[in-house]
Design an enzyme around this catalytic site. Structure first.
Site, PDB file in Angstrom:
ATOM      1  N   GLU A 127      -0.893   9.789 -15.268  1.00  0.00           N
ATOM      2  CA  GLU A 127      -1.021   9.018 -16.346  1.00  0.00           C
ATOM      3  C   GLU A 127      -2.865   9.142 -16.329  1.00  0.00           C
ATOM      4  O   GLU A 127      -3.259   8.564 -17.606  1.00  0.00           O
ATOM      5  CB  GLU A 127      -1.166   8.336 -17.205  1.00  0.00           C
ATOM      6  CG  GLU A 127       0.453   7.504 -16.799  1.00  0.00           C
ATOM      7  CD  GLU A 127       1.139   7.103 -17.961  1.00  0.00           C
ATOM      8  OE1 GLU A 127       0.073   5.899 -17.859  1.00  0.00           O
ATOM      9  OE2 GLU A 127       2.116   6.510 -17.764  1.00  0.00           O
ATOM     10  N   ASN A 167       1.878  12.116 -12.048  1.00  0.00           N
ATOM     11  CA  ASN A 167       2.806  11.424 -12.161  1.00  0.00           C
ATOM     12  C   ASN A 167       2.560  11.427 -13.521  1.00  0.00           C
ATOM     13  O   ASN A 167       1.543  10.307 -13.736  1.00  0.00           O
ATOM     14  CB  ASN A 167       3.794  10.145 -12.221  1.00  0.00           C
ATOM     15  CG  ASN A 167       4.989   9.378 -12.669  1.00  0.00           C
ATOM     16  OD1 ASN A 167       5.968  10.736 -12.423  1.00  0.00           O
ATOM     17  ND2 ASN A 167       4.824   9.054 -13.152  1.00  0.00           N
ATOM     18  N   HIS A 204      10.056  10.196 -20.858  1.00  0.00           N
ATOM     19  CA  HIS A 204      10.526   9.017 -22.166  1.00  0.00           C
ATOM     20  C   HIS A 204      10.461   9.963 -23.159  1.00  0.00           C
ATOM     21  O   HIS A 204       9.567  10.482 -23.550  1.00  0.00           O
ATOM     22  CB  HIS A 204       9.119   8.292 -21.974  1.00  0.00           C
ATOM     23  CG  HIS A 204       8.952   7.572 -20.695  1.00  0.00           C
ATOM     24  ND1 HIS A 204      10.297   7.274 -20.530  1.00  0.00           N
ATOM     25  CD2 HIS A 204       7.738   7.486 -20.139  1.00  0.00           C
ATOM     26  CE1 HIS A 204       9.344   5.882 -19.502  1.00  0.00           C
ATOM     27  NE2 HIS A 204       7.510   6.910 -19.110  1.00  0.00           N
ATOM     28  N   GLU A 233      11.076   8.847 -14.780  1.00  0.00           N
ATOM     29  CA  GLU A 233      11.194   7.473 -15.455  1.00  0.00           C
ATOM     30  C   GLU A 233      11.730   7.923 -17.216  1.00  0.00           C
ATOM     31  O   GLU A 233      11.454   7.520 -18.022  1.00  0.00           O
ATOM     32  CB  GLU A 233       9.278   7.175 -15.739  1.00  0.00           C
ATOM     33  CG  GLU A 233       8.917   7.068 -15.594  1.00  0.00           C
ATOM     34  CD  GLU A 233       7.020   6.524 -15.193  1.00  0.00           C
ATOM     35  OE1 GLU A 233       7.285   5.868 -16.559  1.00  0.00           O
ATOM     36  OE2 GLU A 233       6.709   6.452 -14.227  1.00  0.00           O
ATOM     37  N   ASP A 235      13.926   8.058 -20.433  1.00  0.00           N
ATOM     38  CA  ASP A 235      15.059   7.327 -21.173  1.00  0.00           C
ATOM     39  C   ASP A 235      14.362   8.158 -22.877  1.00  0.00           C
ATOM     40  O   ASP A 235      13.482   8.699 -23.052  1.00  0.00           O
ATOM     41  CB  ASP A 235      14.428   5.961 -21.114  1.00  0.00           C
ATOM     42  CG  ASP A 235      12.573   5.558 -21.416  1.00  0.00           C
ATOM     43  OD1 ASP A 235      12.097   6.568 -21.750  1.00  0.00           O
ATOM     44  OD2 ASP A 235      12.165   4.641 -20.845  1.00  0.00           O
TER      45      ASP A 235
HETATM   46  C1  XIL Z   1       6.335   0.226 -17.073  1.00  0.00           C
HETATM   47  C2  XIL Z   1       7.372  -1.102 -17.617  1.00  0.00           C
HETATM   48  O1  XIL Z   1       8.566  -0.379 -17.839  1.00  0.00           O
HETATM   49  C3  XIL Z   1       6.838  -2.215 -18.604  1.00  0.00           C
HETATM   50  O2  XIL Z   1       7.779  -3.817 -17.567  1.00  0.00           O
HETATM   51  C4  XIL Z   1       5.998  -3.174 -17.772  1.00  0.00           C
HETATM   52  O3  XIL Z   1       5.618  -4.022 -19.129  1.00  0.00           O
HETATM   53  C5  XIL Z   1       4.973  -1.875 -18.965  1.00  0.00           C
HETATM   54  O4  XIL Z   1       4.666  -0.211 -17.941  1.00  0.00           O
HETATM   55  N1  XIL Z   1       4.432   4.833 -17.448  1.00  0.00           N
HETATM   56  C6  XIL Z   1       4.274   4.713 -16.533  1.00  0.00           C
HETATM   57  C7  XIL Z   1       5.947   2.808 -16.080  1.00  0.00           C
HETATM   58  O5  XIL Z   1       4.039   5.105 -15.238  1.00  0.00           O
HETATM   59  O6  XIL Z   1       4.884   2.280 -14.794  1.00  0.00           O
HETATM   60  C8  XIL Z   1       5.288   2.081 -17.292  1.00  0.00           C
HETATM   61  O7  XIL Z   1       6.766   1.257 -17.128  1.00  0.00           O
HETATM   62  C9  XIL Z   1       5.344   2.923 -18.285  1.00  0.00           C
HETATM   63  C10 XIL Z   1       5.394   4.028 -18.982  1.00  0.00           C
END
Ligand code: XIL
Length: 297
Positions: A127, A167, A204, A233, A235
């Protein structure tokens, strides 16, 4: 195939999930995770605040619980993550300049030494871009624009066997400024020989029923630079079946899209639990989105 992992394996891809160490005592959770997935990411346990809570004192207890759980079942593990503006330990948050730069290098060396030869990939940097396509401001960015390539060069030496990934989120839409910013960095790294093997698109998705514009073009464009791509990741708001099927199909259509990871097992495990974004409901039942993914694989 009757599981996500086995179905993905038919095309030499993986299907993974994020795992939380605190849930490994929940047998519903571990039964689903061990059955369906063949790649595991620690949701929080390999992040800097977890692995180096005090400067120079590394703690791999929770990360190792996940690593051991996965590898005892023959599942592979992705490392997440080494250099990030968020989830830094307090001591790191207050550093700047050359002191922080050295701390970043020491952190990468310390964590990668522990897992040397054991992980499929590392999200070396997470990020680092802003929505407008420029670098996100952070204490790491303030150490100099070269911090990302220093992180990748350090990582390659620390564990030559791990694939090294950049990432980020909101880099799925090809026409989006942030996507172009990341693309230009990867192109520059490849042209100058900065070691990088893969780009992770967090994926996401928030709302709607169609994919972000030209999602498959984004995957194939990154891949054309000579890196693998992965959805790291996933969702999706309300687990839209068309979006889940679409993102799966897009990955399958791109030879260098090597795998898909969803960010948790059941909706109740999700960091976005209010949006019911995953493939299993809170009772551990397969949702319609599960079937849409399995059928697409
Ligand atoms: C999130 C986790 O799911 C949570 O449990 C935590 O509180 C915060 O981080 N991008 C990422 C992940 O790269 O590491 C993040 O994970 C979600 C967004």
């Amino acid at each position: 195939a009757t599981t996500l992992g086995a179905a993905a394996n038919q095309s030499n891809r993986y299907f993974g999930t994020a795992i939380a160490a605190g849930r490994l005592g929940d047998s519903t959770y571990t039964t689903i995770a061990g059955r369906e997935f063949n790649m595991i990411t620690a949701e929080n346990e390999m992040k800097p605040d977890a692995t180096q809570p005090q400067r120079g004192q590394f703690n791999f207890s929770s990360g190792d619980r996940i690593y051991d759980w996965a590898t005892q079942r023959g599942l592979k593990v992705r490392g997440h993550t080494l250099a990030w503006h968020a989830q830094q330990p307090g001591w790191m948050q207050s550093l700047s300049g050359s002191n922080l730069r050295q701390a970043m290098i020491d952190h990468i060396n310390g964590v990668m030494a522990h897992y040397r030869g054991k992980l499929a990939a590392w999200d070396v940097v997470n990020e680092a871009f802003a929505e407008n396509g420029s670098r996100r401001s952070s204490n790491l960015q303030s150490t100099g624009n070269d911090w990302i390539e220093v992180a990748f060069r350090t990582a390659r030496t620390a564990d030559p066997s791990a694939k090294l990934c950049y990432n980020d989120y909101n880099i799925e839409n090809w026409t989006y400024a942030k996507t172009q910013g990341v693309y230009n960095m990867i192109r520059d790294f490849k042209s100058r020989g900065v070691p990088i093997d893969c780009v992770g698109l967090q994926t996401h998705f928030t709302g709607g029923s169609s994919l972000p514009g030209n999602f498959q073009t984004t995957l194939s464009s990154f891949a054309a630079l000579g890196v693998d791509v992965a959805l790291t990741e996933v969702d999706v708001t309300n687990a839209s079946t068309s979006q889940y099927a679409g993102l799966t199909q897009a990955c399958l259509n791109v030879p260098r899209c090597i795998g898909i990871t969803v960010w948790g097992v059941r909706d109740s495990d999700s960091w976005r639990s209010g949006e019911s974004p995953l493939l299993f409901d809170g009772g551990g039942n397969k949702k319609a989105a599960y079937t849409s993914v399995l059928n697409a694989l």
